[in-house]
Design a protein around this motif. Structure first.
Motif, mmCIF file in Angstrom:
data_model
loop_
_atom_site.group_PDB
_atom_site.id
_atom_site.type_symbol
_atom_site.label_atom_id
_atom_site.label_comp_id
_atom_site.label_asym_id
_atom_site.label_seq_id
_atom_site.Cartn_x
_atom_site.Cartn_y
_atom_site.Cartn_z
ATOM 1 N N ALA A 56 0.907 -1.034 0.074
ATOM 2 C CA ALA A 56 0.345 0.168 -0.036
ATOM 3 C C ALA A 56 1.059 1.123 -0.130
ATOM 4 C CB ALA A 56 -0.735 -0.015 1.322
ATOM 5 N N GLY A 57 1.973 1.090 0.577
ATOM 6 C CA GLY A 57 2.975 2.333 0.026
ATOM 7 C C GLY A 57 4.348 1.334 -0.228
ATOM 8 N N HIS A 58 5.744 2.845 0.512
ATOM 9 C CA HIS A 58 6.735 2.067 0.146
ATOM 10 C C HIS A 58 7.575 2.470 1.758
ATOM 11 C CE1 HIS A 58 5.683 3.913 -3.684
ATOM 12 N NE2 HIS A 58 6.723 2.720 -3.986
ATOM 13 N N GLU A 59 6.463 2.364 2.752
ATOM 14 C CA GLU A 59 7.280 2.753 3.970
ATOM 15 C C GLU A 59 8.296 0.767 4.261
ATOM 16 O OE1 GLU A 59 5.650 3.368 8.555
ATOM 17 O OE2 GLU A 59 5.328 1.887 7.389
ATOM 18 N N ILE A 60 9.276 0.701 5.309
ATOM 19 C CA ILE A 60 9.705 -0.420 5.584
ATOM 20 C C ILE A 60 10.014 -0.319 7.360
ATOM 21 C CG2 ILE A 60 12.222 -2.247 5.728
ATOM 22 C CD1 ILE A 60 12.405 -0.267 1.842
ATOM 23 N N VAL A 61 9.428 -2.120 7.528
ATOM 24 C CA VAL A 61 9.477 -2.294 8.837
ATOM 25 C C VAL A 61 9.721 -3.607 8.793
ATOM 26 C CG1 VAL A 61 7.612 -2.620 10.365
ATOM 27 C CG2 VAL A 61 7.367 -0.785 9.118
ATOM 28 N N THR A 90 16.279 7.071 6.149
ATOM 29 C CA THR A 90 17.459 6.245 6.363
ATOM 30 C C THR A 90 18.559 5.880 6.247
ATOM 31 O OG1 THR A 90 14.708 5.612 7.134
ATOM 32 C CG2 THR A 90 16.545 4.487 8.357
ATOM 33 N N ALA A 91 18.923 6.324 7.718
ATOM 34 C CA ALA A 91 21.145 5.534 7.115
ATOM 35 C C ALA A 91 20.358 3.953 8.324
ATOM 36 C CB ALA A 91 21.965 6.350 7.177
ATOM 37 N N ILE A 92 21.460 3.509 7.674
ATOM 38 C CA ILE A 92 21.888 2.576 8.301
ATOM 39 C C ILE A 92 23.371 2.310 8.700
ATOM 40 C CG2 ILE A 92 21.602 -0.502 9.072
ATOM 41 C CD1 ILE A 92 19.354 -0.030 6.984
#
Length: 179
Positions: A56-61, A90-92
Protein backbone atom coordinates in the motif's frame (compact mmCIF):
# COMPACT_ATOMS: atom_id res chain seq x y z
CA UNK A 1 81.26 -20.83 -21.33
CA UNK A 2 79.43 -22.16 -18.25
CA UNK A 3 78.80 -18.61 -17.05
CA UNK A 4 77.32 -17.58 -20.42
CA UNK A 5 75.16 -20.73 -20.46
CA UNK A 6 73.63 -19.87 -17.05
CA UNK A 7 73.31 -16.22 -18.03
CA UNK A 8 71.11 -17.25 -20.98
CA UNK A 9 69.40 -20.27 -19.39
CA UNK A 10 68.29 -18.87 -15.98
CA UNK A 11 66.06 -16.03 -17.32
CA UNK A 12 64.37 -18.51 -19.66
CA UNK A 13 63.61 -20.87 -16.78
CA UNK A 14 62.34 -17.97 -14.65
CA UNK A 15 60.01 -16.87 -17.46
CA UNK A 16 58.62 -20.39 -17.86
CA UNK A 17 58.13 -20.72 -14.08
CA UNK A 18 56.26 -17.39 -13.97
CA UNK A 19 53.94 -18.53 -16.78
CA UNK A 20 53.25 -21.81 -14.96
CA UNK A 21 52.47 -19.83 -11.79
CA UNK A 22 50.00 -17.57 -13.63
CA UNK A 23 48.28 -20.54 -15.29
CA UNK A 24 47.99 -22.33 -11.93
CA UNK A 25 46.51 -19.22 -10.28
CA UNK A 26 44.03 -18.78 -13.13
CA UNK A 27 43.05 -22.45 -12.92
CA UNK A 28 42.38 -22.18 -9.17
CA UNK A 29 40.22 -19.09 -9.75
CA UNK A 30 38.22 -20.91 -12.43
CA UNK A 31 37.70 -23.94 -10.18
CA UNK A 32 36.58 -21.67 -7.31
CA UNK A 33 34.16 -19.84 -9.62
CA UNK A 34 32.68 -23.10 -10.92
CA UNK A 35 32.20 -24.36 -7.35
CA UNK A 36 30.43 -21.13 -6.33
CA UNK A 37 28.23 -21.29 -9.44
CA UNK A 38 27.33 -24.93 -8.68
CA UNK A 39 26.36 -23.92 -5.16
CA UNK A 40 24.13 -21.15 -6.49
CA UNK A 41 22.51 -23.38 -9.10
CA UNK A 42 21.76 -26.06 -6.49
CA UNK A 43 20.18 -23.62 -4.03
CA UNK A 44 16.42 -24.22 -3.90
CA UNK A 45 14.30 -21.17 -4.77
CA UNK A 46 12.40 -19.38 -2.02
CA UNK A 47 8.74 -20.38 -1.79
CA UNK A 48 6.32 -18.18 -3.73
CA UNK A 49 3.02 -17.03 -2.21
CA UNK A 50 -0.14 -18.71 -3.51
CA UNK A 51 -2.05 -15.40 -3.42
CA UNK A 52 0.51 -12.64 -4.00
CA UNK A 53 -0.24 -9.28 -2.41
CA UNK A 54 0.84 -5.75 -3.25
CA UNK A 55 2.12 -2.99 -1.00
CA UNK A 56 0.00 0.00 0.00
CA UNK A 57 3.04 2.27 0.22
CA UNK A 58 6.80 2.30 0.48
CA UNK A 59 7.44 2.34 4.23
CA UNK A 60 9.80 -0.48 5.28
CA UNK A 61 9.33 -2.06 8.71
CA UNK A 62 11.63 -4.61 10.32
CA UNK A 63 9.69 -6.25 13.14
CA UNK A 64 11.85 -8.29 15.55
CA UNK A 65 13.86 -9.82 12.68
CA UNK A 66 16.29 -12.64 13.41
CA UNK A 67 18.37 -14.10 10.59
CA UNK A 68 21.32 -16.42 10.13
CA UNK A 69 23.07 -17.35 6.91
CA UNK A 70 22.79 -20.96 5.69
CA UNK A 71 25.32 -23.32 7.30
CA UNK A 72 26.15 -20.82 10.06
CA UNK A 73 25.10 -21.30 13.66
CA UNK A 74 25.45 -17.71 14.86
CA UNK A 75 22.72 -15.20 14.03
CA UNK A 76 23.76 -12.39 11.69
CA UNK A 77 20.81 -10.34 13.03
CA UNK A 78 18.92 -10.88 16.25
CA UNK A 79 15.71 -9.06 17.21
CA UNK A 80 16.20 -6.13 14.82
CA UNK A 81 13.28 -3.67 14.68
CA UNK A 82 13.13 -0.31 12.91
CA UNK A 83 10.93 1.72 10.58
CA UNK A 84 12.14 3.45 7.41
CA UNK A 85 9.46 6.01 6.60
CA UNK A 86 8.34 6.66 3.03
CA UNK A 87 9.88 9.82 1.46
CA UNK A 88 12.45 10.04 4.27
CA UNK A 89 16.15 9.22 4.31
CA UNK A 90 17.06 6.39 6.66
CA UNK A 91 20.72 5.62 7.33
CA UNK A 92 21.88 2.28 8.69
CA UNK A 93 25.20 2.88 10.39
CA UNK A 94 27.47 0.45 12.21
CA UNK A 95 30.82 -1.27 12.31
CA UNK A 96 32.08 -3.63 9.64
CA UNK A 97 30.30 -6.96 10.05
CA UNK A 98 27.46 -5.32 12.00
CA UNK A 99 24.69 -6.49 9.62
CA UNK A 100 24.13 -3.45 7.39
CA UNK A 101 24.50 -5.40 4.13
CA UNK A 102 22.47 -8.26 5.58
CA UNK A 103 19.59 -5.85 6.24
CA UNK A 104 19.86 -4.60 2.65
CA UNK A 105 19.81 -8.18 1.30
CA UNK A 106 16.75 -9.14 3.34
CA UNK A 107 14.53 -6.32 2.03
CA UNK A 108 14.36 -7.66 -1.57
CA UNK A 109 14.13 -11.18 -0.08
CA UNK A 110 17.44 -12.59 -1.23
CA UNK A 111 16.99 -14.70 1.91
CA UNK A 112 14.05 -15.39 4.23
CA UNK A 113 14.17 -14.32 7.87
CA UNK A 114 14.30 -16.95 10.61
CA UNK A 115 11.98 -15.00 12.92
CA UNK A 116 10.00 -11.77 12.68
CA UNK A 117 8.88 -10.03 9.51
CA UNK A 118 9.87 -7.41 6.98
CA UNK A 119 6.99 -5.37 5.57
CA UNK A 120 6.84 -2.90 2.72
CA UNK A 121 3.74 -0.71 2.75
CA UNK A 122 2.21 -2.98 5.39
CA UNK A 123 2.68 -6.20 3.37
CA UNK A 124 5.17 -8.91 4.36
CA UNK A 125 7.78 -9.37 1.61
CA UNK A 126 7.12 -13.13 1.76
CA UNK A 127 3.54 -12.41 0.59
CA UNK A 128 4.69 -10.55 -2.53
CA UNK A 129 5.58 -12.21 -5.83
CA UNK A 130 9.27 -12.05 -6.71
CA UNK A 131 8.57 -10.06 -9.90
CA UNK A 132 6.55 -7.47 -8.00
CA UNK A 133 9.15 -7.22 -5.23
CA UNK A 134 12.01 -6.80 -7.72
CA UNK A 135 10.13 -3.90 -9.34
CA UNK A 136 9.41 -2.39 -5.93
CA UNK A 137 12.91 -2.55 -4.39
CA UNK A 138 16.31 -1.63 -5.72
CA UNK A 139 19.65 -0.65 -4.27
CA UNK A 140 23.26 -0.22 -5.30
CA UNK A 141 25.61 -3.01 -4.21
CA UNK A 142 28.85 -2.18 -2.41
CA UNK A 143 31.01 -3.73 -5.13
CA UNK A 144 30.06 -1.61 -8.10
CA UNK A 145 30.57 -3.12 -11.54
CA UNK A 146 30.02 -1.38 -14.85
CA UNK A 147 29.75 -3.39 -18.03
CA UNK A 148 31.90 -2.29 -20.97
CA UNK A 149 29.12 -0.31 -22.60
CA UNK A 150 27.75 3.18 -22.28
CA UNK A 151 26.53 4.54 -18.95
CA UNK A 152 23.09 4.78 -20.58
CA UNK A 153 23.08 1.03 -21.28
CA UNK A 154 24.44 0.21 -17.81
CA UNK A 155 21.55 2.12 -16.22
CA UNK A 156 19.07 0.61 -18.66
CA UNK A 157 20.04 -2.93 -17.48
CA UNK A 158 17.50 -2.51 -14.67
CA UNK A 159 14.70 -1.90 -17.17
CA UNK A 160 15.41 -2.84 -20.79
CA UNK A 161 12.29 -1.03 -22.03
CA UNK A 162 13.20 2.31 -20.39
CA UNK A 163 13.23 5.30 -22.70
CA UNK A 164 16.24 7.58 -22.83
CA UNK A 165 14.25 10.21 -20.88
CA UNK A 166 13.47 7.65 -18.14
CA UNK A 167 17.15 6.68 -17.94
CA UNK A 168 18.14 10.36 -17.65
CA UNK A 169 15.53 10.84 -14.89
CA UNK A 170 16.96 7.82 -13.05
CA UNK A 171 20.49 9.22 -13.43
CA UNK A 172 19.34 12.60 -12.02
CA UNK A 173 17.61 10.83 -9.10
CA UNK A 174 20.84 8.91 -8.38
CA UNK A 175 22.82 12.17 -8.66
CA UNK A 176 25.04 10.75 -11.41
CA UNK A 177 23.57 12.70 -14.33
CA UNK A 178 26.67 14.91 -14.65
CA UNK A 179 28.95 12.09 -15.79
Amino acid sequence: VTFIFYLVFVPSVATIMMKIMYVTTGGMQIIGGVERMDEILHTPPLPQPENPQTAAGHEIVFDNVTFSYPNQEADALSGVSFRAEENQITAIVGPSGGGKSTIAHLIPRFFDVKEGSIRIGGTDVRDMSTDYLMKKVSFVFQDVFLFKQSILNNIRLGNQSATEEEVMAAARAAQCHEF
